[in-house]
Design an enzyme around this catalytic site. Sequence first.
Site, PDB file in Angstrom:
ATOM      1  N   TYR A  36       0.827  -1.208   0.000  1.00 25.66           N
ATOM      2  CA  TYR A  36       0.000   0.000   0.000  1.00 25.66           C
ATOM      3  C   TYR A  36       0.860   1.257   0.000  1.00 25.66           C
ATOM      4  O   TYR A  36       1.867   1.314   0.701  1.00 25.66           O
ATOM      5  CB  TYR A  36      -0.892   0.014   1.248  1.00 25.66           C
ATOM      6  CG  TYR A  36      -1.825   1.202   1.299  1.00 25.66           C
ATOM      7  CD1 TYR A  36      -3.013   1.191   0.584  1.00 25.66           C
ATOM      8  CD2 TYR A  36      -1.501   2.348   2.025  1.00 25.66           C
ATOM      9  CE1 TYR A  36      -3.868   2.280   0.606  1.00 25.66           C
ATOM     10  CE2 TYR A  36      -2.347   3.439   2.051  1.00 25.66           C
ATOM     11  CZ  TYR A  36      -3.530   3.399   1.339  1.00 25.66           C
ATOM     12  OH  TYR A  36      -4.373   4.482   1.366  1.00 25.66           O
ATOM     13  N   TRP A  92       1.091   5.685  -1.690  1.00 23.04           N
ATOM     14  CA  TRP A  92       0.771   6.660  -2.729  1.00 23.04           C
ATOM     15  C   TRP A  92       1.859   6.801  -3.784  1.00 23.04           C
ATOM     16  O   TRP A  92       1.600   7.322  -4.865  1.00 23.04           O
ATOM     17  CB  TRP A  92       0.505   8.019  -2.091  1.00 23.04           C
ATOM     18  CG  TRP A  92      -0.927   8.216  -1.738  1.00 23.04           C
ATOM     19  CD1 TRP A  92      -1.695   7.401  -0.965  1.00 23.04           C
ATOM     20  CD2 TRP A  92      -1.767   9.310  -2.149  1.00 23.04           C
ATOM     21  NE1 TRP A  92      -2.970   7.926  -0.860  1.00 23.04           N
ATOM     22  CE2 TRP A  92      -3.030   9.099  -1.570  1.00 23.04           C
ATOM     23  CE3 TRP A  92      -1.560  10.454  -2.916  1.00 23.04           C
ATOM     24  CZ2 TRP A  92      -4.100   9.982  -1.759  1.00 23.04           C
ATOM     25  CZ3 TRP A  92      -2.608  11.324  -3.101  1.00 23.04           C
ATOM     26  CH2 TRP A  92      -3.872  11.082  -2.524  1.00 23.04           C
TER      27      TRP A  92
HETATM   28  N1  LIG Z   1      -1.688  18.453   2.574  1.00 24.21           N
HETATM   29  C1  LIG Z   1      -2.119  17.174   2.536  1.00 24.21           C
HETATM   30  N2  LIG Z   1      -3.307  16.888   1.979  1.00 24.21           N
HETATM   31  C2  LIG Z   1      -3.754  15.604   1.954  1.00 24.21           C
HETATM   32  C3  LIG Z   1      -2.973  14.533   2.455  1.00 24.21           C
HETATM   33  C4  LIG Z   1      -1.711  14.861   3.047  1.00 24.21           C
HETATM   34  O1  LIG Z   1      -0.986  13.986   3.531  1.00 24.21           O
HETATM   35  N3  LIG Z   1      -1.320  16.189   3.059  1.00 24.21           N
HETATM   36  N4  LIG Z   1      -3.432  13.234   2.380  1.00 24.21           N
HETATM   37  C5  LIG Z   1      -4.503  12.938   1.432  1.00 24.21           C
HETATM   38  C6  LIG Z   1      -5.144  11.662   1.763  1.00 24.21           C
HETATM   39  S1  LIG Z   1      -4.334  10.213   1.384  1.00 24.21           S
HETATM   40  C7  LIG Z   1      -6.364  11.578   2.313  1.00 24.21           C
HETATM   41  S2  LIG Z   1      -7.045  10.041   2.618  1.00 24.21           S
HETATM   42  C8  LIG Z   1      -7.141  12.773   2.637  1.00 24.21           C
HETATM   43  C9  LIG Z   1      -7.755  12.652   4.029  1.00 24.21           C
HETATM   44  O2  LIG Z   1      -8.752  13.588   4.223  1.00 24.21           O
HETATM   45  P1  LIG Z   1      -9.403  13.708   5.671  1.00 24.21           P
HETATM   46  O3  LIG Z   1      -9.530  12.367   6.260  1.00 24.21           O
HETATM   47  O4  LIG Z   1     -10.629  14.520   5.568  1.00 24.21           O
HETATM   48  O5  LIG Z   1      -8.230  14.547   6.398  1.00 24.21           O
HETATM   49  P2  LIG Z   1      -7.642  14.666   7.871  1.00 24.21           P
HETATM   50  O6  LIG Z   1      -6.653  15.772   7.814  1.00 24.21           O
HETATM   51  O7  LIG Z   1      -7.150  13.350   8.343  1.00 24.21           O
HETATM   52  O8  LIG Z   1      -8.888  15.097   8.757  1.00 24.21           O
HETATM   53  C10 LIG Z   1      -9.636  16.258   8.478  1.00 24.21           C
HETATM   54  C11 LIG Z   1     -10.087  16.897   9.758  1.00 24.21           C
HETATM   55  O9  LIG Z   1     -11.049  16.119  10.434  1.00 24.21           O
HETATM   56  C12 LIG Z   1     -11.123  16.612  11.764  1.00 24.21           C
HETATM   57  N5  LIG Z   1     -11.582  15.588  12.692  1.00 24.21           N
HETATM   58  C13 LIG Z   1     -10.858  14.588  13.232  1.00 24.21           C
HETATM   59  N6  LIG Z   1     -11.616  13.831  14.069  1.00 24.21           N
HETATM   60  C14 LIG Z   1     -12.841  14.393  14.058  1.00 24.21           C
HETATM   61  C15 LIG Z   1     -14.073  14.079  14.721  1.00 24.21           C
HETATM   62  O10 LIG Z   1     -14.200  13.110  15.479  1.00 24.21           O
HETATM   63  N7  LIG Z   1     -15.127  14.886  14.459  1.00 24.21           N
HETATM   64  C16 LIG Z   1     -15.054  15.949  13.625  1.00 24.21           C
HETATM   65  N8  LIG Z   1     -16.161  16.658  13.416  1.00 24.21           N
HETATM   66  N9  LIG Z   1     -13.910  16.272  12.991  1.00 24.21           N
HETATM   67  C17 LIG Z   1     -12.820  15.497  13.197  1.00 24.21           C
HETATM   68  C18 LIG Z   1      -9.714  17.037  12.126  1.00 24.21           C
HETATM   69  O11 LIG Z   1      -9.723  18.301  12.761  1.00 24.21           O
HETATM   70  C19 LIG Z   1      -8.990  17.024  10.797  1.00 24.21           C
HETATM   71  O12 LIG Z   1      -8.200  18.170  10.572  1.00 24.21           O
HETATM   72  O13 LIG Z   1      -6.316  13.935   2.610  1.00 24.21           O
HETATM   73  C20 LIG Z   1      -5.560  14.026   1.410  1.00 24.21           C
HETATM   74  N10 LIG Z   1      -4.971  15.358   1.389  1.00 24.21           N
HETATM   75  N1  LIG Z   2      -2.505   8.137  12.535  1.00 21.17           N
HETATM   76  C1  LIG Z   2      -2.867   8.203  11.259  1.00 21.17           C
HETATM   77  N2  LIG Z   2      -2.219   7.440  10.348  1.00 21.17           N
HETATM   78  C2  LIG Z   2      -2.569   7.512   9.045  1.00 21.17           C
HETATM   79  C3  LIG Z   2      -3.595   8.380   8.613  1.00 21.17           C
HETATM   80  C4  LIG Z   2      -4.271   9.167   9.592  1.00 21.17           C
HETATM   81  O1  LIG Z   2      -5.210   9.932   9.287  1.00 21.17           O
HETATM   82  N3  LIG Z   2      -3.861   9.070  10.888  1.00 21.17           N
HETATM   83  N4  LIG Z   2      -3.911   8.449   7.283  1.00 21.17           N
HETATM   84  C5  LIG Z   2      -3.671   7.258   6.498  1.00 21.17           C
HETATM   85  C6  LIG Z   2      -3.864   7.484   5.069  1.00 21.17           C
HETATM   86  S1  LIG Z   2      -5.397   8.104   4.619  1.00 21.17           S
HETATM   87  C7  LIG Z   2      -2.941   7.154   4.133  1.00 21.17           C
HETATM   88  S2  LIG Z   2      -3.376   7.272   2.474  1.00 21.17           S
HETATM   89  C8  LIG Z   2      -1.623   6.626   4.498  1.00 21.17           C
HETATM   90  C9  LIG Z   2      -0.499   7.109   3.576  1.00 21.17           C
HETATM   91  O2  LIG Z   2       0.575   6.256   3.660  1.00 21.17           O
HETATM   92  P1  LIG Z   2       1.608   6.053   2.433  1.00 21.17           P
HETATM   93  O3  LIG Z   2       0.906   6.173   1.136  1.00 21.17           O
HETATM   94  O4  LIG Z   2       2.369   4.811   2.693  1.00 21.17           O
HETATM   95  O5  LIG Z   2       2.551   7.314   2.672  1.00 21.17           O
HETATM   96  P2  LIG Z   2       3.589   8.032   1.720  1.00 21.17           P
HETATM   97  O6  LIG Z   2       4.438   8.863   2.608  1.00 21.17           O
HETATM   98  O7  LIG Z   2       2.879   8.717   0.605  1.00 21.17           O
HETATM   99  O8  LIG Z   2       4.480   6.831   1.172  1.00 21.17           O
HETATM  100  C10 LIG Z   2       4.873   6.738  -0.153  1.00 21.17           C
HETATM  101  C11 LIG Z   2       6.327   6.272  -0.223  1.00 21.17           C
HETATM  102  O9  LIG Z   2       6.632   6.001  -1.589  1.00 21.17           O
HETATM  103  C12 LIG Z   2       7.905   6.562  -1.905  1.00 21.17           C
HETATM  104  N5  LIG Z   2       7.909   6.793  -3.364  1.00 21.17           N
HETATM  105  C13 LIG Z   2       7.496   7.882  -4.048  1.00 21.17           C
HETATM  106  N6  LIG Z   2       7.602   7.659  -5.369  1.00 21.17           N
HETATM  107  C14 LIG Z   2       8.101   6.414  -5.524  1.00 21.17           C
HETATM  108  C15 LIG Z   2       8.422   5.605  -6.662  1.00 21.17           C
HETATM  109  O10 LIG Z   2       8.253   5.989  -7.804  1.00 21.17           O
HETATM  110  N7  LIG Z   2       8.911   4.358  -6.417  1.00 21.17           N
HETATM  111  C16 LIG Z   2       9.104   3.874  -5.156  1.00 21.17           C
HETATM  112  N8  LIG Z   2       9.591   2.644  -5.034  1.00 21.17           N
HETATM  113  N9  LIG Z   2       8.809   4.625  -4.069  1.00 21.17           N
HETATM  114  C17 LIG Z   2       8.304   5.860  -4.252  1.00 21.17           C
HETATM  115  C18 LIG Z   2       8.000   7.807  -1.053  1.00 21.17           C
HETATM  116  O11 LIG Z   2       9.349   8.198  -0.882  1.00 21.17           O
HETATM  117  C19 LIG Z   2       7.321   7.326   0.250  1.00 21.17           C
HETATM  118  O12 LIG Z   2       8.256   6.757   1.125  1.00 21.17           O
HETATM  119  O13 LIG Z   2      -1.329   6.980   5.863  1.00 21.17           O
HETATM  120  C20 LIG Z   2      -2.338   6.547   6.768  1.00 21.17           C
HETATM  121  N10 LIG Z   2      -1.911   6.739   8.138  1.00 21.17           N
HETATM  122 MO   LIG Z   3      -5.400   8.450   2.316  1.00 23.85          MO
END
Ligand SMILES: Nc1nc2c(c(=O)[nH]1)N[C@H]1C(S)=C(S)[C@@H](COP(=O)(O)OP(=O)(O)OC[C@H]3O[C@@H](n4cnc5c(=O)[nH]c(N)nc54)[C@H](O)[C@@H]3O)O[C@H]1N2
Ligand SMILES: Nc1nc2c(c(=O)[nH]1)N[C@H]1C(S)=C(S)[C@@H](COP(=O)(O)OP(=O)(O)OC[C@H]3O[C@@H](n4cnc5c(=O)[nH]c(N)nc54)[C@H](O)[C@@H]3O)O[C@H]1N2
Ligand SMILES: [Mo]
Length: 766
Positions: A106, A108
């Site tokens: 898994y 991104w």
């Molecule tokens: N800059 C940036 N943008 C991203 C990402 C990133 O790593 N960096 N990751 C991307 C990815 S993979 C995903 S899945 C999406 C995730 O998108 P989301 O899941 O919507 O993002 P989060 O920042 O985890 O949470 C959004 C907000 O929910 C609020 N929250 C937390 N718990 C609760 C609760 O119990 N109740 C309420 N009402 N609010 C709550 C928190 O204040 C938090 O800031 O974002 C994407 N966008």
């Molecule tokens: N506590 C908590 N944990 C969370 C979340 C949360 O809300 N709270 N959010 C979750 C969510 S929604 C997500 S999506 C995950 C995200 O978790 P990941 O998707 O695992 O996070 P990334 O940091 O995007 O990891 C991508 C890795 O791929 C590497 N990479 C980039 N390009 C390439 C390439 O071309 N080839 C190879 N081999 N490697 C490459 C980057 O250097 C990086 O190390 O985290 C989850 N974890």
């Molecule tokens: Mo995500």
Amino acid sequence: MTTHLTHWGVFEADSDGERLTSVRPWRGDPEPMALIENVASAQHHPTRIDQPYVRQGWLERGPGATGRGDEPFVPVSWETAFELLSGELSRVYREHGAESVYGGSYGWASAGRFHHAQSQVHRFLNCLGGYVRHVNSYSLGTSEVLLPHVIGSAELLLGHATAKSVLVEHAELVVAFGGLSPKNSAVSPGGVSRHNTKTWIGAARARGCRFVSISPLRDDIPAEAEAEWIAPRPGSDTALMLALAQVLDADGLADKEFLDRYTVGYDRFVGYVRGEADGVVKDPGWAESITGVSAERIRTLAHEMAAARTMISVSWSLQRAERGVQPLWLGVVLAAMLGQIGLPGGGFGHGYGSSAHVGEPARGRSVPRVRQGSNGVATFIPVARIADMLLNPGQTFDYNGALLVYPDIKLVYWCGGNPFHHHQDLARLHAAFARPETVVVHDAFWTATARHADFVLPATMSIERDDYGAGQNDREFFPMKALTRPHGVSRDDYAIFGELAERIGVGKEFTEGRTVDEWLRHLYEQWRAEVNDPAVPDFDEFWDSESLALPTPDPDPVLLSDFRADPERFPLATPSGRIEIFSATIDGFGYADCPGHPVWLEPEEWLGGASAARFPLQLVANQPRTKLHSQLDVGAHSRSVKIAGREPVRLHPDDAAARGLRDGDIVRIFNDRGSCLAGLVIDDAIRPQVAQLSTGAWYDPDPADPTFCRHGNPNVLTADRPASSLSQGCSGQLALVEIEPHRGPLPELAVDGPPATIASVAQRFS
Ligand SMILES: Nc1nc2c(c(=O)[nH]1)N[C@H]1C(S)=C(S)[C@@H](COP(=O)(O)OP(=O)(O)OC[C@H]3O[C@@H](n4cnc5c(=O)[nH]c(N)nc54)[C@H](O)[C@@H]3O)O[C@H]1N2
Ligand SMILES: Nc1nc2c(c(=O)[nH]1)N[C@H]1C(S)=C(S)[C@@H](COP(=O)(O)OP(=O)(O)OC[C@H]3O[C@@H](n4cnc5c(=O)[nH]c(N)nc54)[C@H](O)[C@@H]3O)O[C@H]1N2
Ligand SMILES: [Mo]
């Protein structure tokens, strides 16, 4: 000058062939993001992996050698790496079969369709006979399982939501549970050409639309919304939503006609709301004691929602938590009670603030992509059960009505993800990663996952290779020409797999005899023939263009407008063809933590529970503002907010004062699972009793204690506890913690440089 696509936006760059000499946002982007600054500053950072490495213990003692994650690495030539790894892969497939290989991998990775890391690793492992895969995502682990039962599919809400342009024109009230975060909507899988969060929210507001943001953080919605901020206890939205439903029912505001025609099971649900079974009426007074939101405001909000064209928006974060099924399901139920589903500007949305693509109209066509082949193994895990799988081979577990068995994994192959960033309870993951005989990781950087591998193979960054790509629902398809040569002797994942495949005897199946350039042309021309549109140029013309516009057949879609117009002709893909407020299917699974309609169930870790006596702060471990997950954490923009190199944690002034903490202090955040350091930011934009530490700081464990992270990764604190038996999704968003001043000297970070390496051993093996 060349343009380049990343998950967080498009930039224009100049290069001297070695490094980017200047980076600017793409001219077409009206709201460019500072995240692009991370790329050039990280490219040649000391944490870049310069060549192949093998863990010392594995090299000296072979597969299964203890010490993974704690031992130095030995630099080896590509020839040695290929020879050893192809031999090991052949051994594992021969001795243990494909079901002993976990290739879920898994993550991104980077934008760009051909070099899409998961596609490449899956295609490679499929050539060897297959692998144990994962289903669902960390993002939407609950939604992807629940929504098919309730509205027929999750993709409806993600790819076919009511367009933001329609909200701008028609919405009168947006009630945003989890806010509409400008940081999150800066990102979209595969890339974003034109950011528009502030623009659409500002335009809706200028037309008179009101926004109510329900969230622990005031800045979870842009200032342009001029939003009212309601901050319930985290994890208690379910109670708030039930009370809104109770008012709609009791005050005669529920749309009976809509409920009769388009839904099933309302009676059972409303009986629960009225307290018919348990004697507890779920009224605003009841909800006030759980949420901390005044009963009066809950009552008036319900009336405002019934009086206006109302969009109920639920962020993805709400389902990435214990009991995550409940608020998501209730969002749909409330929208059904208002009777506005299928009308412009009303109804239900999921993730307008979570990802840039939600609310963009669906494209008429996809873009070229490489086929992954077919997997010879049927066994899978829900993605967040990785540690459980490695620790408990043979054990059974529930998932969406089935009883599944964890396979016995001997080899783990990761390419393009960082489980030591993304998984919960990292000390437990550290123990789980000791189990397999061999772990292989491709990455460009020495992430904590690379440091937990036996084979570490250096991958190129996307700026170092030719590719093309477009984000989901994005209207622009970009050529992505290599901007610099590869760092060190790093290679594309495709080239690494191609060489391994050749040595194992499946080279032809994997490469089909094509170079990267030949693949890009082949996939493009195949796609062009399928598309059959004279406006689509041939490959050479596309390659030399800035980008190609992709058509969107319906630029202003309204979710489920067809279902509303004719529910018999356009039924939902649920058993009843309607919205299931009560699901007989889910009810039949008999899960105590997930009955047949939404209910309030206390989470284990929330401010109203027993454990809050010892750990009185609710940690919000949300997505980081200055990076994407853990990617390019060493980049300039990410580092600019760190305090003495540690990730910032935000706390309300009252909570800081009660603990004698000052802005800029280094603090220790802890609970029974682990602890980490962080730099304190005092801010009244955060609800009292909440601490916000975003994910993304590279895990930097104390060598003697994997439960202690010196850098500030919140996943040493979060629980590896499924959101529900139904979904087995990740619940990492929330955890209970306490914070105290850090005492004693500040330990040095190790993760901001390369790990220990042993060159002398290399001589013996090269
Ligand atoms: N800059 C940036 N943008 C991203 C990402 C990133 O790593 N960096 N990751 C991307 C990815 S993979 C995903 S899945 C999406 C995730 O998108 P989301 O899941 O919507 O993002 P989060 O920042 O985890 O949470 C959004 C907000 O929910 C609020 N929250 C937390 N718990 C609760 C609760 O119990 N109740 C309420 N009402 N609010 C709550 C928190 O204040 C938090 O800031 O974002 C994407 N966008
Ligand atoms: N506590 C908590 N944990 C969370 C979340 C949360 O809300 N709270 N959010 C979750 C969510 S929604 C997500 S999506 C995950 C995200 O978790 P990941 O998707 O695992 O996070 P990334 O940091 O995007 O990891 C991508 C890795 O791929 C590497 N990479 C980039 N390009 C390439 C390439 O071309 N080839 C190879 N081999 N490697 C490459 C980057 O250097 C990086 O190390 O985290 C989850 N974890
Ligand atoms: Mo995500």
